[in-house]
Design a protein around this motif. Structure first.
Motif, PDB file in Angstrom:
ATOM      1  N   ASP A 123     -28.678  32.523  31.355  1.00  0.00           N
ATOM      2  CA  ASP A 123     -29.063  31.226  31.939  1.00  0.00           C
ATOM      3  C   ASP A 123     -27.846  30.340  32.216  1.00  0.00           C
ATOM      4  OD1 ASP A 123     -31.774  31.980  31.348  1.00  0.00           O
ATOM      5  OD2 ASP A 123     -31.378  31.430  29.263  1.00  0.00           O
ATOM      6  N   GLY A 137     -33.791  32.482  28.784  1.00  0.00           N
ATOM      7  CA  GLY A 137     -34.777  31.685  29.507  1.00  0.00           C
ATOM      8  C   GLY A 137     -35.324  32.391  30.738  1.00  0.00           C
ATOM      9  N   VAL A 138     -34.439  33.040  31.498  1.00  0.00           N
ATOM     10  CA  VAL A 138     -34.923  33.735  32.708  1.00  0.00           C
ATOM     11  C   VAL A 138     -35.924  34.825  32.351  1.00  0.00           C
ATOM     12  CG1 VAL A 138     -33.086  33.317  34.401  1.00  0.00           C
ATOM     13  CG2 VAL A 138     -32.795  35.132  32.722  1.00  0.00           C
ATOM     14  N   ASP A 167     -39.240  33.211  31.659  1.00  0.00           N
ATOM     15  CA  ASP A 167     -39.926  32.887  32.919  1.00  0.00           C
ATOM     16  C   ASP A 167     -40.520  34.142  33.564  1.00  0.00           C
ATOM     17  OD1 ASP A 167     -39.137  30.327  32.519  1.00  0.00           O
ATOM     18  OD2 ASP A 167     -37.592  30.296  34.070  1.00  0.00           O
ATOM     19  N   GLN A 168     -39.781  35.224  33.475  1.00  0.00           N
ATOM     20  CA  GLN A 168     -40.182  36.453  34.180  1.00  0.00           C
ATOM     21  C   GLN A 168     -41.206  37.272  33.390  1.00  0.00           C
ATOM     22  OE1 GLN A 168     -36.498  38.249  35.376  1.00  0.00           O
ATOM     23  NE2 GLN A 168     -37.539  39.809  36.584  1.00  0.00           N
ATOM     24  N   LYS A 174     -34.843  23.526  29.787  1.00  0.00           N
ATOM     25  CA  LYS A 174     -36.144  23.966  30.283  1.00  0.00           C
ATOM     26  C   LYS A 174     -36.955  24.687  29.198  1.00  0.00           C
ATOM     27  CE  LYS A 174     -38.148  26.798  33.941  1.00  0.00           C
ATOM     28  NZ  LYS A 174     -37.892  27.869  34.894  1.00  0.00           N
ATOM     29  N   TRP A 175     -36.255  25.310  28.251  1.00  0.00           N
ATOM     30  CA  TRP A 175     -36.961  26.120  27.240  1.00  0.00           C
ATOM     31  C   TRP A 175     -36.873  25.500  25.852  1.00  0.00           C
ATOM     32  CZ3 TRP A 175     -33.268  28.126  30.651  1.00  0.00           C
ATOM     33  CH2 TRP A 175     -33.814  28.760  31.783  1.00  0.00           C
TER      34      TRP A 175
END
Ligand code: NAD
Length: 360
Positions: free
Chosen positions: A12, A46-47, A50-51, A79-80
């Motif tokens: 991230d 984080g990515v 999201d995924q 964001k997380w």
């Protein structure tokens, strides 16, 4: 021709930006040096939340376990931040370290003359610092049981357990002694043996490993509070520092500031069949996406990985080129000074790449 299977986890924030520079360098160095790379890029942190709804899905972990090495950028970000427990980006990282069995984290801090004035310490104190922190990574208070919360109101308590077995201490101190052999031959073991029973065991075991296996290395013991002070007063006195997970976490961050920017510091986590290589810094959300990140920590992590894989010539060329480029006065924003040439992430990566290829 040798082929290395590498899993690339950009992560991230600035992770992907600095990883781009690392991958470009790796590809060009491998062509020049005649080894093959099989790179697989995966999501982590984080990515990956999201995924896939998890910071490190099992399939990705399995791919990491089958690689020769894993290269990670950084994970996490605002964001997380609301997530808890296993779903936090950092939990994915802890899971990765634990599953790969990388029980020793190596963080070299070396301040070239060209950077001594960027140190928050006086130039003459910082100049010449060249130390290696070896931190135990998969045990101690971060993993010890029991842990938890119990009770309510003013009687509510929270607790963790700092626990080490003799075997855990032996294996990490062996790594520290081995590194000291390649360096100035001095190990400082850090504990809190005046208060903690677990530290008394730590001291006994390091002394035993030293006496039985590494009598020619100089071993000294220091309390963690004293080391925190000595790192600021006289960092040059240290060669290899070895310590447990909690003390290592704190001391290695203190040592990390000596060079003036977190963006300079690489790390290697070793001990298992697959090594994990990552910069010390986090995802720096405050500068992410702006081309301001310093790629040097990531690039030096590549150098540590190549050393670990046995590609020492390429590893040394990268280290030398970083020093030479810094000596020319080129800096990213984190080390900006009047009179120096300011460049973005990609330009810094490109200059180091060019210089490395010229040295090979
Ligand atoms: P950070 O290391 O991301 O940033 C601290 C400061 O250093 C920021 O001002 C940042 O801009 C600067 N910085 C860091 N790396 C830099 C680089 N390469 N070039 C230029 N400047 C750089 O620490 P933080 O702000 O405490 O944490 C941000 C996020 O990263 C959090 O979510 C945290 O949990 C996570 N984190 C991840 C790791 C990891 O992936 N190993 C480590 C630490 C923090």
């Amino acid at each position: 021709m040798k082929t290395y299977k590498l899993v690339i986890l950009p992560g991230d924030g600035i992770g992907p930006e600095v990883m781009d520079q690392a991958v470009r360098l790796l590809s060009q160095v491998s062509s020049k040096e005649g080894f093959n790379l099989e790179l697989t890029t995966e999501s982590a942190g984080g990515v990956a939340i999201d995924q896939y709804g998890h910071p490190l899905p099992d399939e990705i972990l399995e791919r990491c376990k089958k690689a020769h090495a894993v290269l990670l950028g950084a994970v996490g970000g605002p964001k997380w931040d609301h997530l808890t427990g296993e779903l936090r980006p950092e939990s994915g990282l802890l899971k990765l370290r634990k599953s790969l069995g990388v029980f020793a984290n190596l963080r070299p801090v070396s301040i070239p003359d060209s950077l001594a004035e960027a140190s928050p310490l006086r130039t003459e104190i910082a100049q010449g610092t060249d130390l290696l922190v070896v931190r135990e990574l998969t045990g101690g208070i971060y993993f010890g049981e029991p842990k938890g919360r119990a009770g309510t109101g003013v009687s509510e308590e929270g607790y963790n357990t700092m626990r080490y077995t003799a075997e855990e201490i032996e294996r990490v101190t062996r790594i520290a002694f081995e590194w000291a052999k390649k360096r100035r031959g001095e190990v400082t073991s850090v504990d809190k043996a005046n208060v903690l029973v677990v530290s008394q065991l730590w001291r006994d075991i390091t002394t035993k490993v030293h006496r039985e296996e590494f009598p020619h290395i100089k071993l000294s013991h220091m309390y963690v509070d004293n080391v925190a002070m000595q790192l600021v007063l006289n960092p040059k006195q240290f060669d290899v520092i070895v310590t447990g997970n909690l003390f290592g976490d704190i001391l290695s961050d203190a040592a990390a500031t000596l060079g003036g920017s977190l963006g300079l510091l690489p790390s290697a986590s070793v001990g298992g069949p697959v090594g994990l290589f990552e910069p010390v810094h986090g995802s720096a959300p405050d500068i992410a996406g702006e081309g301001k990140a310093n790629p040097i920590a990531m690039i030096l992590s590549v150098s540590m990985m190549l050393d670990h894989l046995g590609e020492s010539k390429a590893a040394q060329a990268i280290r030398t080129s970083v020093q030479e480029i810094l000596a020319t006065g080129v800096r990213t924003g984190d080390l900006r000074r009047e009179g120096l040439q300011h460049v973005n992430t990609s330009k810094m990566g490109g200059l180091i790449c060019e210089r490395t290829l010229a040295l090979l």
